[in-house]
Design an enzyme around this catalytic site. Structure first.
Site, short mmCIF file in Angstrom:
data_model
loop_
_atom_site.label_atom_id
_atom_site.label_comp_id
_atom_site.label_asym_id
_atom_site.label_seq_id
_atom_site.Cartn_x
_atom_site.Cartn_y
_atom_site.Cartn_z
N LYS A 22 0.83 -1.31 -0.06
CA LYS A 22 0.08 0.01 0.09
C LYS A 22 0.86 1.24 0.18
O LYS A 22 0.52 2.25 -0.69
CB LYS A 22 -0.85 0.23 1.25
N ASN A 23 1.97 1.28 0.85
CA ASN A 23 2.84 2.47 1.05
C ASN A 23 3.57 2.73 -0.06
O ASN A 23 4.23 3.83 -0.37
CB ASN A 23 3.61 2.41 2.20
N CYS A 126 -5.14 8.50 9.61
CA CYS A 126 -5.45 7.81 10.85
C CYS A 126 -5.07 8.61 12.22
O CYS A 126 -4.10 9.53 11.92
CB CYS A 126 -4.20 6.63 11.02
N ARG A 131 0.88 14.87 13.43
CA ARG A 131 1.53 14.41 12.10
C ARG A 131 1.49 15.69 11.22
O ARG A 131 0.73 15.97 10.28
CB ARG A 131 0.65 13.30 11.39
N ASP A 316 4.77 0.71 11.92
CA ASP A 316 3.79 0.01 11.52
C ASP A 316 3.16 -1.43 11.81
O ASP A 316 2.40 -1.89 11.55
CB ASP A 316 3.63 0.33 9.99
N ARG A 408 -8.84 -0.24 4.66
CA ARG A 408 -7.87 0.68 4.06
C ARG A 408 -6.45 0.17 3.66
O ARG A 408 -5.85 0.47 2.56
CB ARG A 408 -7.67 2.10 5.01
C1 UD1 Z 1 4.57 6.98 6.36
C2 UD1 Z 1 3.48 5.82 6.18
C3 UD1 Z 1 3.07 5.07 7.47
C4 UD1 Z 1 4.13 5.04 8.45
C5 UD1 Z 1 5.03 6.31 8.51
C6 UD1 Z 1 6.40 5.81 9.45
C7 UD1 Z 1 2.65 5.78 4.03
C8 UD1 Z 1 1.26 6.13 3.18
N1 UD1 Z 1 2.51 6.04 5.34
O1 UD1 Z 1 3.48 8.13 6.95
O2 UD1 Z 1 2.41 3.98 7.28
O3 UD1 Z 1 3.66 4.68 9.92
O4 UD1 Z 1 5.44 6.67 7.38
O5 UD1 Z 1 6.98 4.95 8.98
O6 UD1 Z 1 3.49 5.69 3.45
N2 UD1 Z 1 6.89 14.71 10.61
C9 UD1 Z 1 7.04 15.95 10.84
N3 UD1 Z 1 7.07 16.93 9.96
C10 UD1 Z 1 6.58 16.63 8.77
C11 UD1 Z 1 6.67 15.19 8.43
C12 UD1 Z 1 6.49 14.27 9.37
O7 UD1 Z 1 7.48 16.58 12.08
O8 UD1 Z 1 6.49 17.49 7.80
C13 UD1 Z 1 7.22 13.54 11.71
C14 UD1 Z 1 5.64 12.88 11.96
O9 UD1 Z 1 4.93 13.65 12.77
C15 UD1 Z 1 6.30 11.66 12.52
C16 UD1 Z 1 7.56 11.49 11.84
O10 UD1 Z 1 7.88 12.72 11.29
O11 UD1 Z 1 6.39 11.78 13.96
C17 UD1 Z 1 7.47 10.40 10.81
O12 UD1 Z 1 6.40 10.68 9.93
P1 UD1 Z 1 6.45 10.36 8.41
O13 UD1 Z 1 7.70 9.47 8.16
O14 UD1 Z 1 6.28 11.64 7.60
O15 UD1 Z 1 4.98 9.56 8.30
P2 UD1 Z 1 3.99 9.62 6.89
O16 UD1 Z 1 4.66 9.72 5.77
O17 UD1 Z 1 2.69 10.34 7.50
#
Ligand code: UD1
Length: 429
Positions: A22-23, A126, A131, A316, A408
Site C-alpha cells: 500500500k505505502n 489515521c 502528524r 507500522d 484501508r
Molecule cells: C508513512 C507511512 C506510515 C508510516 C510512517 C512511518 C505511508 C502512506 N504512510 O507515513 O504508514 O507509519 O510513514 O514509517 O507511506 N513529521 C514532521 N513533519 C513533517 C512530516 C513528518 O514532524 O512534515 C513527523 C511525523 O509527525 C512523525 C515522523 O515525522 O513523527 C515520521 O512521519 P512520516 O515518516 O512523515 O510518516 P508518513 O509519511 O505520514
C-alpha cells in the site's frame, strides 16, 4: 458498519499470497501526475485507500483504467493499473478527500512541479498523533515555491518554475522524502536531499521515477542526488510486496502456532521484524516462493523493541508485536519513537485480557496465559489488525468493530486467514 467475528484457537497452516505494498502503491499512483504519458503499475493491491486515491487523481484529470476497464467508484478488480495524466484539469485537492487519507496530501509536489501551482487541503488520516507537514513545506520552499496556508489549505506556487536545491531534513520522514523527491525530479538543476527516509517504498518509487526518465543517484541511501529533467515519460513498474502485510501475517502465525508460506514475500524487506521474531522463538525461513513462518509447541519469549525509521523496527508493526507479546512468557518492553498517541490498541487489547502498562512512549507487556474473546473497536489501520491477531488466539468469540480501518490497508484479510484454517468472518451491518 461491518464487523469481523473471530473464533480463536485455531493454528494457521497453508499459504498466504502477499499483496503489493500500500505505502508504495499510493505514491506510485501519485507519480503519474508528473507525466502526460501513461504510467502502468502492476501488482497494485485492492484496497479502500487505493480506490479513494483513484477518485482523487480522477478529479485532477488522471484517466485510470484497471486491467483494461475504466474503474468504478466501488473499488478495483484487477491489479494492473494504467494512469494517464494527459491534462491536469484541476490543481485543487479538496478537504473532503484529503481529510480521509493523509497520503493524498502528497499530490501537492507533483502538481506544483507539473503545473506551477497547487492548492491542497491540510491532511487527515489515521488518528495517530499530530502528524505535521512542516518538512514537506520546507522542501517546496527550498525548491523555490511560495507557500501560504489559507483556510486549512496549502497554496503553493512557482510561476517562474522550480529550481534544484539542497534540502536537509531535521528528522526522517517518509512523506516529506516522497514530496521532495517527486518535486525535485522536474526542478531545474541539481537537488540534494539529505537525511532522506530509506524505506523500501521510497526506493521503489525512486526506481519507478528513474524508469520514467528521472535522474536520481543514491537510491536506497539517506542522501539522494537528483538532476532535474524537463519531462518524464511512460513506464511500467511492479509494486514491491507489502512488508507490513508480510510481518502482520508472520505475527499471526507466531501467535497461533502453525506453519505458513507467505508467497511472494521478501525477507530482505523486513529483516528487523525477522530478528525480533527470532528472539521470540519463531522460525522464519526464506524459500524460493517467499518466506516460511512456523512455530510449534515452544512458548514465546519476551522481547525489547524500539520503533525507528527503516531499517529499524517499523512503527507500522508495533501494534501487531504488542498483540503477540501479550502471550509471551515474561515482560516485553515496546517503545514507540515515531508517533505519539500510537497506543490506542492498548485499551482494546486489555479488553481481551492483556496485561499492559504504559509510561509515556513505553509499553510494558506482561504475558498472560490466555486471552478471552470480547467486543473491541478498531481505532486505526495497524491497531485494528493487532486486534485480529489477538482474537485469533483468544478463547471464544472476538468481534472487531469499525473494520473499515482494516479495509484501508489489508487486501481480503478474512479470506487469506480462512484459507489457512482461521475461523473469521465479516458481518455486514
Ligand atoms: C508513512 C507511512 C506510515 C508510516 C510512517 C512511518 C505511508 C502512506 N504512510 O507515513 O504508514 O507509519 O510513514 O514509517 O507511506 N513529521 C514532521 N513533519 C513533517 C512530516 C513528518 O514532524 O512534515 C513527523 C511525523 O509527525 C512523525 C515522523 O515525522 O513523527 C515520521 O512521519 P512520516 O515518516 O512523515 O510518516 P508518513 O509519511 O505520514
Amino acid at each position: 458498519m461491518d464487523r469481523i467475528r473471530i473464533r480463536g484457537g485455531h493454528r494457521l497452516n497453508g499459504e498466504i499470497h502477499i499483496s503489493g505494498a500500500k505505502n508504495a502503491a499510493l505514491p506510485l499512483m501519485i507519480a503519474s501526475l508528473l507525466t502526460d504519458d501513461t504510467l502502468t503499475l502492476r501488482n497494485v493491491p485492492r484496497l479502500a485507500d487505493v480506490a479513494l486515491l483513484m477518485r482523487i487523481l480522477g478529479n485532477h484529470g488522471v484517466d485510470i483504467s484497471v486491467d483494461g476497464k475504466r474503474a468504478g467508484m466501488n473499488g478495483i478488480q484487477g491489479d494492473t493499473m494504467h494512469l494517464t495524466a494527459r491534462t491536469i484539469v484541476d490543481t485543487t485537492a479538496p478537504y473532503e478527500m484529503v481529510s480521509r487519507m493523509r497520503a493524498s496530501f502528497w499530490v501537492l509536489g507533483p502538481l506544483l512541479a507539473r503545473c506551477g501551482q497547487a492548492r491542497v487541503s491540510l491532511p487527515g488520516g489515521c488518528a495517530i498523533g499530530t502528524r505535521p507537514v512542516d518538512m514537506h513545506l520546507q522542501a517546496f520552499e527550498a525548491l523555490g515555491a511560495k507557500v501560504d496556508i489559507e483556510a486549512g489549505y496549502v497554496l503553493a506556487s512557482a510561476p517562474g518554475g522550480l529550481k534544484g536545491a539542497r534540502i536537509s531534513f531535521p528528522k526522517v520522514s517518509v512523506g516529506a522524502t516522497h514530496a521532495a523527491l517527486m518535486t525535485a525530479v522536474l526542478a531545474r538543476g541539481e537537488s540534494v536531499i539529505e537525511n532522506a527516509a530509506r524505506e523500501p517504498e521510497i526506493t521503489d518509487v525512486a526506481h519507478c521515477l528513474a524508469a520514467m526518465g528521472a535522474q536520481i543517484e543514491g537510491i536506497g541511501t539517506s542522501t539522494l542526488h537528483i538532476q532535474g529533467v524537463e519531462r518524464l515519460h511512460s513506464a511500467t513498474h511492479e509494486v514491491l510486496p507489502d512488508r507490513i502485510e508480510t510481518g502482520t501475517y508472520a505475527m499471526a502465525v507466531a501467535m497461533t502456532g502453525g506453519d505458513v508460506q507467505l508467497i511472494g514475500a521478501r525477507q530482505d524487506l523486513f529483516d528487523s521484524v525477522v530478528d525480533v521474531l527470532g528472539q521470540a522463538g519463531v522460525a522464519v525461513q526464506e524459500t524460493n516462493r517467499g518466506v516460511r513462518i512456523h512455530r510449534n509447541g515452544t512458548g514465546l519469549q519476551p522481547v525489547t523493541v524500539t520503533t525507528a525509521p527503516y531499517p529499524g523496527f517499523p512503527t507500522d508493526m508495533q501494534a501487531q508485536l504488542m498483540a503477540l507479546m501479550t502471550r509471551s512468557e515474561g515482560v516485553s518492553t515496546i517503545t514507540e519513537t515515531i508517533f505519539e498517541n500510537r497506543f490506542m490498541h492498548v485499551q482494546e487489547l486489555a479488553r481481551l485480557g492483556a496485561d499492559i502498562s504504559l509510561d509515556g512512549d513505553c509499553a510494558s507487556v506482561r504475558g498472560v496465559e490466555r486471552l478471552r474473546g470480547a467486543e473491541v473497536m478498531a481505532t486505526d489501520l495497524r491497531a485494528s489488525v493487532s486486534l485480529v491477531i489477538a482474537g485469533l488466539a483468544a478463547e471464544g468469540e472476538t468481534t472487531v468493530h469499525r473494520v473499515y480501518h482494516l479495509d484501508r490497508g489489508f487486501e481480503r484479510l478474512e479470506k487469506k486467514l480462512v484459507a489457512c484454517g482461521a475461523e473469521i468472518e465479516r458481518l455486514a451491518s
